[in-house]
Design a protein around this motif. Sequence first.
Motif, PDB file in Angstrom:
ATOM      1  N   GLU A 129       2.163   2.575  -3.181  1.00  0.00           N
ATOM      2  CA  GLU A 129       1.200   3.352  -3.942  1.00  0.00           C
ATOM      3  C   GLU A 129       1.043   4.772  -3.365  1.00  0.00           C
ATOM      4  N   TYR A 130       1.078   4.889  -2.051  1.00  0.00           N
ATOM      5  CA  TYR A 130       0.775   6.158  -1.381  1.00  0.00           C
ATOM      6  C   TYR A 130       1.993   7.054  -1.138  1.00  0.00           C
ATOM      7  N   LEU A 178       0.833  -1.202   0.000  1.00  0.00           N
ATOM      8  CA  LEU A 178       0.000   0.000   0.000  1.00  0.00           C
ATOM      9  C   LEU A 178       0.871   1.257   0.000  1.00  0.00           C
ATOM     10  N   GLU A 229       4.433   8.761  -2.462  1.00  0.00           N
ATOM     11  CA  GLU A 229       4.700  10.100  -2.994  1.00  0.00           C
ATOM     12  C   GLU A 229       3.640  11.094  -2.543  1.00  0.00           C
ATOM     13  N   GLN A 230       2.377  10.659  -2.539  1.00  0.00           N
ATOM     14  CA  GLN A 230       1.319  11.567  -2.107  1.00  0.00           C
ATOM     15  C   GLN A 230       1.516  11.943  -0.636  1.00  0.00           C
ATOM     16  N   PHE A 231       1.879  10.967   0.177  1.00  0.00           N
ATOM     17  CA  PHE A 231       2.110  11.239   1.596  1.00  0.00           C
ATOM     18  C   PHE A 231       3.291  12.193   1.777  1.00  0.00           C
ATOM     19  N   ALA A 232       4.352  11.963   1.012  1.00  0.00           N
ATOM     20  CA  ALA A 232       5.512  12.850   1.101  1.00  0.00           C
ATOM     21  C   ALA A 232       5.099  14.257   0.680  1.00  0.00           C
ATOM     22  N   SER A 233       4.259  14.344  -0.365  1.00  0.00           N
ATOM     23  CA  SER A 233       3.805  15.646  -0.837  1.00  0.00           C
ATOM     24  C   SER A 233       2.962  16.345   0.229  1.00  0.00           C
ATOM     25  N   PHE A 234       2.135  15.586   0.937  1.00  0.00           N
ATOM     26  CA  PHE A 234       1.342  16.157   2.034  1.00  0.00           C
ATOM     27  C   PHE A 234       2.228  16.596   3.205  1.00  0.00           C
ATOM     28  N   GLY A 235       3.473  16.080   3.256  1.00  0.00           N
ATOM     29  CA  GLY A 235       4.331  16.376   4.402  1.00  0.00           C
ATOM     30  C   GLY A 235       3.860  15.675   5.657  1.00  0.00           C
ATOM     31  N   LEU A 236       3.405  14.431   5.500  1.00  0.00           N
ATOM     32  CA  LEU A 236       2.857  13.673   6.620  1.00  0.00           C
ATOM     33  C   LEU A 236       3.935  13.324   7.647  1.00  0.00           C
TER      34      LEU A 236
END
Lengths: 235, 256
Positions: free
Chosen positions: A129-130, A126, A132-139
Amino acid sequence: MFSFGDIMAEALGLILTWDRDLSEIVLLSLRVTLTAVAISCLIGLPLGAVVGAFRFRGRGTVTVLLNALMGLPPVVVGLFVYLMLSNAGPLGILGLLYTPTAMIIAQTILVTPIVAALTKQVVEDLHGEYAEQFASFGLTARARVAALLWDARYSLLTVALAGFGRAVAEVGAVLIVGGNINHVTRVMTTTIALETSKGNLELALALGVLLLGLAVIVNAAVMALRASAVRAAYA
Amino acid sequence: MRDTVMDIRAESAVAAQPLLEARGVGFSAGGQPLIHGIDLGIEPGRRTLVMGANGSGKSLLLRLLHGLLTPSSGQVLWRGHAPDRGARRAQAMVFQRPVMLRRSVLANLNFALKVHGMAGRARAARVQEALDMARLSDLASHPARVLSGGEQQRLAVARALMCEPDLLFLDEPTSSLDPASTQMIEDLVNAAHARGVTIVMVTHDLGQARRMGDEVIFLHAGRVAERGPLHQVLGAPRSEAARAWTQGRLYTGTPH
Ligand SMILES: Nc1ncnc2c1ncn2[C@@H]1O[C@H](COP(=O)(O)OP(=O)(O)OP(=O)(O)O)[C@@H](O)[C@H]1O
Ligand SMILES: [Mg+2]
């Protein structure tokens, strides 16, 4: 000579009468196994998620270790817990040997690596898949683990089920640390082993049927849940 | 008239500090150099288009600028400093393939605001705004992953914009959209630009480039082949790579 049909009939009779002894054994089985699985999930889910979602030094070693521990022989775990808890052992003072608690400890040791290793696999996929989006959100790391566990919840249900299946069917470890004491530590699997060797096949078979039924019901419930999740595109 | 506006902007931009700056940024994967010593500055309030053939490194460049990839050489600066978590939160990115969580449309929007630290009450109103903006209100309770490709892209743009970034990266945000949805996305992005959001967008669409671009960075084989105002790079390209591209020819030579 006995006939299988007669014994089956008697076994079903036992289940239908559902006496106190039978219910005691079944309930203790459920209590020990469900507690062990719950503790295993409490430890194994976050552990597996962290190993699955982060790169760190020693990650490869941890993965190999978890996979190796998945295949721990129950009797060896039983022996280990026995040595820990026996009077001469380091934890002997707690007086836990031959109690349900000892059985819970043994099963937790057996099941935690299974939950952790399978969780790692699910979360790793999972996360692929996630990520890059999580990194972009700065999680933050914590939010990342929480979101991954939540979004993988239906797959993780199957993971918990695998742990439950392993624990509820296991006999070697609970026999050694529980001792199969009547009214105290007797669970379905140990009773089946004992009663079979005593030639008391009706009770053994009755418990066998119940154990099978339990496995079928739990599996069916989880599969139904997963199917509804897939229909809703959440799995 | 239009040119005057652009000239004034260009002049003031010289003095302004770039919002984002790449200094000698290179990137290799598996020992293979893919991006070579890129120097560029993104001025605040501008709409910069990143263009170039397939595989020229546009998506890689966006990832490097946004901080999703670490440069193998050189560095990226945010307002003149090494980027920190605050920098990441001042930026948003819409990926070439939108990433949707296994949750409802609404929950996807809510999640983005939550990780941005917005309190629950303020979130509900903002989420509704975003749903209206992307015209996805009717689909709010649907799982995001069953939306069509175009709906997912609209959701991705709305999700990125609702966090009010200073800088928005878009990687071919309209590549799978019908004309009406394309128009909708362009309007959303231009409205954000009018509010002061800096835009960096990858596009292959010449018409869209003319509608959306102030400036073009043209990539070829991991290098900046040409950079300048849109009308110049697309109207009178100086590099062979950009000229070939505008004429629909395949160009395989090395730049310069
Ligand atoms: N992780 C990686 N490892 C190896 N090669 C990569 C990696 N990522 C990208 N590349 C290569 O780098 C080149 C540039 O990729 P990039 O995705 O930036 O292209 P692009 O300009 O966005 O193309 P498109 O228009 O098709 O989206 C491609 O040749 C690609 O195969
Ligand atoms: Mg690309």
